[in-house]
Motif scaffolding. Structure first.
Motif, PDB file in Angstrom:
ATOM      1  N   ALA A 125      40.217  52.216  36.340  1.00  0.00           N
ATOM      2  CA  ALA A 125      41.340  51.512  35.586  1.00  0.00           C
ATOM      3  C   ALA A 125      42.840  52.316  35.874  1.00  0.00           C
ATOM      4  N   LYS A 126      43.668  51.260  35.869  1.00  0.00           N
ATOM      5  CA  LYS A 126      45.042  51.367  35.827  1.00  0.00           C
ATOM      6  C   LYS A 126      45.768  51.454  34.691  1.00  0.00           C
ATOM      7  N   VAL A 127      46.715  52.225  34.311  1.00  0.00           N
ATOM      8  CA  VAL A 127      47.487  52.048  33.157  1.00  0.00           C
ATOM      9  C   VAL A 127      49.078  52.133  33.553  1.00  0.00           C
ATOM     10  N   ALA A 141      34.600  34.350  45.129  1.00  0.00           N
ATOM     11  CA  ALA A 141      36.101  34.506  44.682  1.00  0.00           C
ATOM     12  C   ALA A 141      36.298  35.787  43.889  1.00  0.00           C
ATOM     13  N   ASN A 142      35.075  36.528  43.791  1.00  0.00           N
ATOM     14  CA  ASN A 142      35.396  38.108  43.287  1.00  0.00           C
ATOM     15  C   ASN A 142      35.971  38.861  44.330  1.00  0.00           C
ATOM     16  N   LEU A 143      37.023  39.621  44.060  1.00  0.00           N
ATOM     17  CA  LEU A 143      38.151  40.454  44.878  1.00  0.00           C
ATOM     18  C   LEU A 143      37.393  41.247  45.515  1.00  0.00           C
ATOM     19  N   VAL A 144      36.165  41.963  45.173  1.00  0.00           N
ATOM     20  CA  VAL A 144      35.555  42.756  46.035  1.00  0.00           C
ATOM     21  C   VAL A 144      35.087  42.234  47.374  1.00  0.00           C
ATOM     22  N   THR A 165      29.408  47.030  38.671  1.00  0.00           N
ATOM     23  CA  THR A 165      29.224  47.078  37.316  1.00  0.00           C
ATOM     24  C   THR A 165      30.594  47.210  36.557  1.00  0.00           C
ATOM     25  N   LYS A 166      30.882  46.174  35.577  1.00  0.00           N
ATOM     26  CA  LYS A 166      32.298  46.020  35.096  1.00  0.00           C
ATOM     27  C   LYS A 166      32.193  46.836  33.624  1.00  0.00           C
ATOM     28  N   ASN A 167      32.663  48.138  33.852  1.00  0.00           N
ATOM     29  CA  ASN A 167      33.021  48.820  32.528  1.00  0.00           C
ATOM     30  C   ASN A 167      34.225  48.770  31.939  1.00  0.00           C
ATOM     31  N   VAL A 195      38.258  43.125  31.149  1.00  0.00           N
ATOM     32  CA  VAL A 195      38.795  42.299  32.154  1.00  0.00           C
ATOM     33  C   VAL A 195      39.848  41.476  31.547  1.00  0.00           C
ATOM     34  N   ALA A 196      40.831  41.104  32.705  1.00  0.00           N
ATOM     35  CA  ALA A 196      42.138  40.419  32.183  1.00  0.00           C
ATOM     36  C   ALA A 196      42.586  40.803  30.907  1.00  0.00           C
ATOM     37  N   ALA A 197      42.930  42.375  31.005  1.00  0.00           N
ATOM     38  CA  ALA A 197      43.190  43.149  30.037  1.00  0.00           C
ATOM     39  C   ALA A 197      44.548  44.289  30.227  1.00  0.00           C
ATOM     40  N   LEU A 225      44.514  46.283  32.697  1.00  0.00           N
ATOM     41  CA  LEU A 225      43.977  47.614  33.224  1.00  0.00           C
ATOM     42  C   LEU A 225      43.671  47.477  34.866  1.00  0.00           C
ATOM     43  N   GLY A 226      44.110  46.379  35.543  1.00  0.00           N
ATOM     44  CA  GLY A 226      43.926  46.093  36.899  1.00  0.00           C
ATOM     45  C   GLY A 226      42.547  46.356  37.487  1.00  0.00           C
ATOM     46  N   GLY A 227      41.565  45.885  36.801  1.00  0.00           N
ATOM     47  CA  GLY A 227      40.242  46.201  37.088  1.00  0.00           C
ATOM     48  C   GLY A 227      40.022  45.553  38.421  1.00  0.00           C
ATOM     49  N   GLY A 228      40.467  44.313  38.312  1.00  0.00           N
ATOM     50  CA  GLY A 228      39.959  43.505  39.754  1.00  0.00           C
ATOM     51  C   GLY A 228      40.847  44.291  41.151  1.00  0.00           C
ATOM     52  N   SER A 229      42.068  44.558  40.669  1.00  0.00           N
ATOM     53  CA  SER A 229      42.760  45.245  41.666  1.00  0.00           C
ATOM     54  C   SER A 229      42.112  46.527  42.205  1.00  0.00           C
ATOM     55  N   ALA A 254      48.811  42.167  43.482  1.00  0.00           N
ATOM     56  CA  ALA A 254      50.191  43.197  43.579  1.00  0.00           C
ATOM     57  C   ALA A 254      49.797  44.627  42.896  1.00  0.00           C
ATOM     58  N   ASP A 255      48.644  44.733  42.431  1.00  0.00           N
ATOM     59  CA  ASP A 255      48.455  46.168  41.894  1.00  0.00           C
ATOM     60  C   ASP A 255      47.417  46.849  42.944  1.00  0.00           C
ATOM     61  N   ILE A 256      47.198  46.230  43.749  1.00  0.00           N
ATOM     62  CA  ILE A 256      46.311  46.737  44.756  1.00  0.00           C
ATOM     63  C   ILE A 256      46.948  47.864  45.878  1.00  0.00           C
ATOM     64  N   GLU A 291      45.940  35.960  30.134  1.00  0.00           N
ATOM     65  CA  GLU A 291      46.262  35.923  31.696  1.00  0.00           C
ATOM     66  C   GLU A 291      47.511  36.449  32.058  1.00  0.00           C
ATOM     67  N   THR A 292      47.497  37.383  32.981  1.00  0.00           N
ATOM     68  CA  THR A 292      48.803  37.969  33.441  1.00  0.00           C
ATOM     69  C   THR A 292      49.963  36.914  33.785  1.00  0.00           C
ATOM     70  N   ARG A 293      49.688  35.841  34.388  1.00  0.00           N
ATOM     71  CA  ARG A 293      50.561  34.669  34.605  1.00  0.00           C
ATOM     72  C   ARG A 293      51.257  34.007  33.327  1.00  0.00           C
TER      73      ARG A 293
HETATM   74  P1  ATP Z   1      46.275  43.307  36.012  1.00  0.00           P
HETATM   75  O1  ATP Z   1      46.451  44.682  34.955  1.00  0.00           O
HETATM   76  O2  ATP Z   1      46.451  43.765  37.411  1.00  0.00           O
HETATM   77  O3  ATP Z   1      47.129  42.034  35.769  1.00  0.00           O
HETATM   78  P2  ATP Z   1      43.954  42.587  34.741  1.00  0.00           P
HETATM   79  O4  ATP Z   1      43.210  43.537  33.892  1.00  0.00           O
HETATM   80  O5  ATP Z   1      44.925  41.830  33.582  1.00  0.00           O
HETATM   81  O6  ATP Z   1      44.985  42.880  35.928  1.00  0.00           O
HETATM   82  P3  ATP Z   1      41.519  41.845  35.968  1.00  0.00           P
HETATM   83  O7  ATP Z   1      40.577  42.476  34.954  1.00  0.00           O
HETATM   84  O8  ATP Z   1      42.027  42.138  37.464  1.00  0.00           O
HETATM   85  O9  ATP Z   1      42.757  41.624  35.287  1.00  0.00           O
HETATM   86  O10 ATP Z   1      40.864  40.382  36.171  1.00  0.00           O
HETATM   87  C1  ATP Z   1      41.827  39.256  36.329  1.00  0.00           C
HETATM   88  C2  ATP Z   1      40.919  38.064  36.815  1.00  0.00           C
HETATM   89  O11 ATP Z   1      40.603  38.094  38.187  1.00  0.00           O
HETATM   90  C3  ATP Z   1      39.683  37.850  36.011  1.00  0.00           C
HETATM   91  O12 ATP Z   1      39.920  36.803  34.909  1.00  0.00           O
HETATM   92  C4  ATP Z   1      38.554  37.410  36.839  1.00  0.00           C
HETATM   93  O13 ATP Z   1      38.227  36.130  36.776  1.00  0.00           O
HETATM   94  C5  ATP Z   1      39.106  37.569  38.205  1.00  0.00           C
HETATM   95  N1  ATP Z   1      38.395  38.606  39.075  1.00  0.00           N
HETATM   96  C6  ATP Z   1      38.054  38.585  40.473  1.00  0.00           C
HETATM   97  N2  ATP Z   1      37.452  39.494  41.014  1.00  0.00           N
HETATM   98  C7  ATP Z   1      37.218  40.452  39.664  1.00  0.00           C
HETATM   99  C8  ATP Z   1      37.016  41.857  39.622  1.00  0.00           C
HETATM  100  N3  ATP Z   1      36.241  42.447  40.661  1.00  0.00           N
HETATM  101  N4  ATP Z   1      36.931  42.162  38.403  1.00  0.00           N
HETATM  102  C9  ATP Z   1      37.523  41.552  37.464  1.00  0.00           C
HETATM  103  N5  ATP Z   1      38.208  40.455  37.588  1.00  0.00           N
HETATM  104  C10 ATP Z   1      37.935  39.883  38.809  1.00  0.00           C
END
Ligand code: ATP
Length: 309
Positions: free
Chosen positions: A26-28, A83-86, A108-110, A113-115, A117-121, A153-155, A194-196
């Motif tokens: 994760a990113k902080v 649609a998954n970023l991976v 495996t999502k530990n 999400v949307a938190a 923490l940049g998990g998807g990035s 943007a976090d990638i 949601e970031t937006r």
């Molecule tokens: P940031 O800190 O970059 O704004 P975030 O932690 O708020 O990111 P993510 O966990 O990256 O947000 O998820 C944002 C959205 O991206 C989710 O609602 C999800 O539907 C979508 N998504 C696509 N691929 C992934 C993935 N591999 N992991 C998590 N979310 C994903």
């Protein structure tokens, strides 16, 4: 490359082929100053970003066709589709390199999400870091960075290893060498943000440019006390529990700073030692059993991934 040192096997044309198991930390954002809105709709930011010792796990196996399975405690709401970023990142790189191989992905999502923490990035960036070796191709780091920036943007930050000051929309990186690993507790109360939506709710003025981060202990605590997360009020407007989380972190013994990461809702507190962070995490878990609470470290990738849980 962040691998667990494991190889996994896949099947292509009936014969086993080696794959990889990777950790995506994760990113902080230790702070996030919003400098203003840009004509292109993005916001101009100044942030200090670090990696955290909590990670998603990604298995990549060569396969005859593209597939993804998403599992783990935070799989809900994460697409198990193209649609998954991976998958988006892997397919974009395959197209650029002219690679026709497909992948079977198990994610495996530990990381919540949307938190914030940049998990998807991080998932996408970790995949991009690993694939050139898996495919036996050399890829220029600038090329990976521009491919990554087009996806999130976090990638660009997550493609690297270092603590960085982020500028632009978060995609202009200045490494901060010598920033030490810090003991922390991360807390997420469960509501995705949601970031937006958070950026839309942000109201000017922001805190202005960041001074250059110092790397000596007294300077770091002074710096951390002076910086802000300018999105906090906007995020609390969308989820008032964030104010409760910040207050609970602030009350823990030894808390030096409590703040929100990114666009929220995950918040963190910093402590002077791992013992203080562990005690604070236990204190919070005993009172708030529904919150996700983790004592861990923040820092450069190599400083945190080994303490990953
Ligand atoms: P940031 O800190 O970059 O704004 P975030 O932690 O708020 O990111 P993510 O966990 O990256 O947000 O998820 C944002 C959205 O991206 C989710 O609602 C999800 O539907 C979508 N998504 C696509 N691929 C992934 C993935 N591999 N992991 C998590 N979310 C994903």
């Amino acid at each position: 490359m962040t691998t667990l040192g494991k190889t996994v096997s896949g099947h292509r044309g009936g014969s086993p082929v080696p794959g990889l198991t990777l950790r995506a930390p994760a990113k902080v954002n230790l702070c996030l100053h919003v400098l203003g809105r840009r004509p292109d709709g993005y916001h101009e930011l100044a942030s200090l970003a670090v990696f955290a010792g909590v990670s998603d796990e990604i298995e990549l196996r060569p396969s005859d066709r593209w597939s993804i399975e998403v599992r783990g405690p935070f799989s809900r709401g994460v697409p198990a589709t193209d649609a998954n970023l991976v998958v988006r990142a892997a397919r974009a790189l395959a197209t650029q390199l002219g690679v026709s191989d497909a992948l079977a992905v198990v994610l495996t999502k530990n990381v919540p999400v949307a938190a914030g923490l940049g998990g998807g990035s991080s998932d996408a960036a970790t995949t991009l870091r690993a694939l050139p070796a898996l495919w036996g191709r050399a890829v220029d780091s600038d090329r990976l960075r521009s491919l990554g920036a087009a996806l999130g943007a976090d990638i660009p930050f997550c493609l690297g290893d270092e603590v960085c000051v982020l500028g632009g929309a978060g995609d202009r990186l200045t490494p901060v060498l010598g920033w030490p690993a810090l003991s922390t507790v991360l807390v997420n109360a469960g509501k995705p943000l949601e970031t937006r939506a958070v950026f839309s709710a942000w109201q000017a003025p922001g805190s202005g440019p960041l001074s250059r981060p110092p790397t000596d202990s007294a300077g770091i605590w002074r710096f951390m006390g002076a910086v802000r997360n300018d999105l906090t009020a906007a995020a609390i407007g969308l989820d008032p529990t964030i104010a409760e989380v910040l207050a609970a972190l602030d009350r823990t013994t030894g808390c030096r700073v409590a703040r929100m990461s990114g666009s929220g809702g995950t918040c963190f507190a910093l402590y002077g030692s791992e013992g203080e962070a562990a005690d604070a995490a236990n204190e919070l878990k005993s009172v708030h059993s529904s919150w996700w609470v983790r004592a861990t470290r923040l820092g450069a990738r190599a400083q945190v991934v080994r303490c990953d849980a």
